[in-house]
Design an enzyme around this catalytic site. Structure first.
Site, mmCIF file in Angstrom:
data_model
loop_
_atom_site.group_PDB
_atom_site.id
_atom_site.type_symbol
_atom_site.label_atom_id
_atom_site.label_comp_id
_atom_site.label_asym_id
_atom_site.label_seq_id
_atom_site.Cartn_x
_atom_site.Cartn_y
_atom_site.Cartn_z
ATOM 1 N N ARG A 28 6.897 -3.769 -2.343
ATOM 2 C CA ARG A 28 7.430 -5.009 -1.760
ATOM 3 C C ARG A 28 6.984 -5.160 -0.323
ATOM 4 O O ARG A 28 6.986 -4.193 0.441
ATOM 5 C CB ARG A 28 8.963 -5.024 -1.834
ATOM 6 C CG ARG A 28 9.488 -5.103 -3.233
ATOM 7 C CD ARG A 28 10.934 -5.551 -3.334
ATOM 8 N NE ARG A 28 11.379 -5.367 -4.714
ATOM 9 C CZ ARG A 28 11.156 -6.231 -5.700
ATOM 10 N NH1 ARG A 28 10.522 -7.359 -5.457
ATOM 11 N NH2 ARG A 28 11.558 -5.976 -6.938
ATOM 12 N N ASP A 29 6.616 -6.393 0.038
ATOM 13 C CA ASP A 29 6.253 -6.682 1.421
ATOM 14 C C ASP A 29 7.483 -6.505 2.295
ATOM 15 O O ASP A 29 8.590 -6.913 1.942
ATOM 16 C CB ASP A 29 5.710 -8.122 1.533
ATOM 17 C CG ASP A 29 4.986 -8.353 2.846
ATOM 18 O OD1 ASP A 29 3.754 -8.532 2.820
ATOM 19 O OD2 ASP A 29 5.643 -8.360 3.909
ATOM 20 N N ILE A 30 7.287 -5.910 3.475
ATOM 21 C CA ILE A 30 8.407 -5.614 4.371
ATOM 22 C C ILE A 30 8.985 -6.898 4.983
ATOM 23 O O ILE A 30 10.138 -6.918 5.408
ATOM 24 C CB ILE A 30 7.938 -4.628 5.470
ATOM 25 C CG1 ILE A 30 9.110 -3.864 6.066
ATOM 26 C CG2 ILE A 30 7.131 -5.335 6.561
ATOM 27 C CD1 ILE A 30 8.694 -2.679 6.930
ATOM 28 N N VAL A 95 -3.489 -6.646 8.262
ATOM 29 C CA VAL A 95 -3.619 -5.215 7.964
ATOM 30 C C VAL A 95 -5.018 -4.966 7.378
ATOM 31 O O VAL A 95 -5.354 -5.508 6.320
ATOM 32 C CB VAL A 95 -2.529 -4.746 6.978
ATOM 33 C CG1 VAL A 95 -2.746 -3.286 6.597
ATOM 34 C CG2 VAL A 95 -1.140 -4.940 7.580
ATOM 35 N N HIS A 99 -5.768 -5.897 0.338
ATOM 36 C CA HIS A 99 -4.509 -6.081 -0.381
ATOM 37 C C HIS A 99 -4.444 -7.470 -0.980
ATOM 38 O O HIS A 99 -5.008 -8.416 -0.452
ATOM 39 C CB HIS A 99 -3.296 -5.828 0.529
ATOM 40 C CG HIS A 99 -3.310 -6.611 1.805
ATOM 41 N ND1 HIS A 99 -4.041 -6.217 2.908
ATOM 42 C CD2 HIS A 99 -2.693 -7.760 2.168
ATOM 43 C CE1 HIS A 99 -3.861 -7.092 3.887
ATOM 44 N NE2 HIS A 99 -3.053 -8.045 3.469
ATOM 45 N N MET A 100 -3.706 -7.556 -2.074
ATOM 46 C CA MET A 100 -3.451 -8.829 -2.763
ATOM 47 C C MET A 100 -1.958 -9.112 -2.636
ATOM 48 O O MET A 100 -1.136 -8.250 -2.938
ATOM 49 C CB MET A 100 -3.860 -8.666 -4.234
ATOM 50 C CG MET A 100 -3.616 -9.880 -5.113
ATOM 51 S SD MET A 100 -4.097 -9.494 -6.825
ATOM 52 C CE MET A 100 -5.867 -9.718 -6.765
ATOM 53 N N HIS A 101 -1.619 -10.319 -2.160
ATOM 54 C CA HIS A 101 -0.219 -10.746 -2.125
ATOM 55 C C HIS A 101 0.136 -11.386 -3.461
ATOM 56 O O HIS A 101 -0.643 -12.202 -3.981
ATOM 57 C CB HIS A 101 0.003 -11.814 -1.045
ATOM 58 C CG HIS A 101 -0.247 -11.368 0.359
ATOM 59 N ND1 HIS A 101 0.780 -11.040 1.224
ATOM 60 C CD2 HIS A 101 -1.382 -11.215 1.068
ATOM 61 C CE1 HIS A 101 0.268 -10.717 2.412
ATOM 62 N NE2 HIS A 101 -1.049 -10.810 2.342
HETATM 63 P P1 5GP Z 1 -2.033 -9.815 5.783
HETATM 64 O O1 5GP Z 1 -1.503 -10.772 6.795
HETATM 65 O O2 5GP Z 1 -2.883 -8.723 6.383
HETATM 66 O O3 5GP Z 1 -2.698 -10.488 4.618
HETATM 67 O O4 5GP Z 1 -0.749 -9.149 5.152
HETATM 68 C C1 5GP Z 1 -0.206 -7.942 5.573
HETATM 69 C C2 5GP Z 1 1.185 -7.859 4.991
HETATM 70 O O5 5GP Z 1 1.631 -6.526 5.095
HETATM 71 C C3 5GP Z 1 2.218 -8.739 5.716
HETATM 72 O O6 5GP Z 1 2.786 -9.653 4.808
HETATM 73 C C4 5GP Z 1 3.231 -7.719 6.255
HETATM 74 O O7 5GP Z 1 4.567 -8.184 6.178
HETATM 75 C C5 5GP Z 1 3.005 -6.509 5.350
HETATM 76 N N1 5GP Z 1 3.292 -5.233 5.984
HETATM 77 C C6 5GP Z 1 2.867 -4.812 7.200
HETATM 78 N N2 5GP Z 1 3.313 -3.567 7.455
HETATM 79 C C7 5GP Z 1 4.042 -3.194 6.368
HETATM 80 C C8 5GP Z 1 4.768 -1.999 6.045
HETATM 81 O O8 5GP Z 1 4.836 -1.016 6.789
HETATM 82 N N3 5GP Z 1 5.388 -1.981 4.829
HETATM 83 C C9 5GP Z 1 5.343 -3.034 3.958
HETATM 84 N N4 5GP Z 1 6.003 -2.902 2.801
HETATM 85 N N5 5GP Z 1 4.667 -4.172 4.247
HETATM 86 C C10 5GP Z 1 4.026 -4.252 5.429
#
Ligand code: 5GP
Ligand code: ZN
Length: 113
Positions: A28-30, A95, A99-101
């Site tokens: 799960r996203d944090i 990050v 990764h895939m949301h």
């Molecule tokens: P991006 O913006 O790079 O596509 O998405 C990175 C995602 O990683 C964000 O939605 C953010 O909330 C999530 N995220 C960042 N750090 C952590 C963490 O330590 N744990 C979890 N579960 N999600 C994280």
């Protein structure tokens, strides 16, 4: 290794893990942007989609398959969901680990960007 997702893979940062196999982990996203907001990532550190080698393209299919299974488990398979991969700074990637949301559980914005 200061990559936050590599630390999740290594178990050094806790996460709500929903699935894992040899290649992929999903959690799960944090900071969820929707009632269901999961991240599906390769265990191997690949900095972004742009860094995916030709030999690794099947990984994206595997991640989509796992996302579909998780969407069913979350009960959003019929209502609908969205898969997003951001790549690079202007793509909105924060990050630097591929990764895939998986987003769903409410009507998502019609805006793509
Ligand atoms: P991006 O913006 O790079 O596509 O998405 C990175 C995602 O990683 C964000 O939605 C953010 O909330 C999530 N995220 C960042 N750090 C952590 C963490 O330590 N744990 C979890 N579960 N999600 C994280
Ligand atoms: Zn990493």
């Amino acid at each position: 290794m200061d990559c936050v997702f590599c630390q999740i893979v290594a178990g050094k940062i806790p996460s709500k893990t929903l699935y894992q196999d040899e290649e992929v982990i999903a959690f799960r996203d944090i900071n969820p942007m929707a009632p269901t907001h999961l991240l599906i990532i390769p265990k191997r550190h690949i900095p972004s989609l742009a860094h995916l080698s030709d030999a690794e393209t099947s990984l994206i299919g595997l991640m989509a398959k796992i996302a579909n299974e998780l969407a069913r488990e979350e009960g959003i398979s019929e209502s609908g969901y969205r898969l997003v991969i951001s790549s690079g700074e202007e793509g909105g990637q924060v990050v630097p680990h591929l990764h895939m949301h998986l987003l769903g559980g409410r009507r998502l914005s019609g805006k793509l960007c």
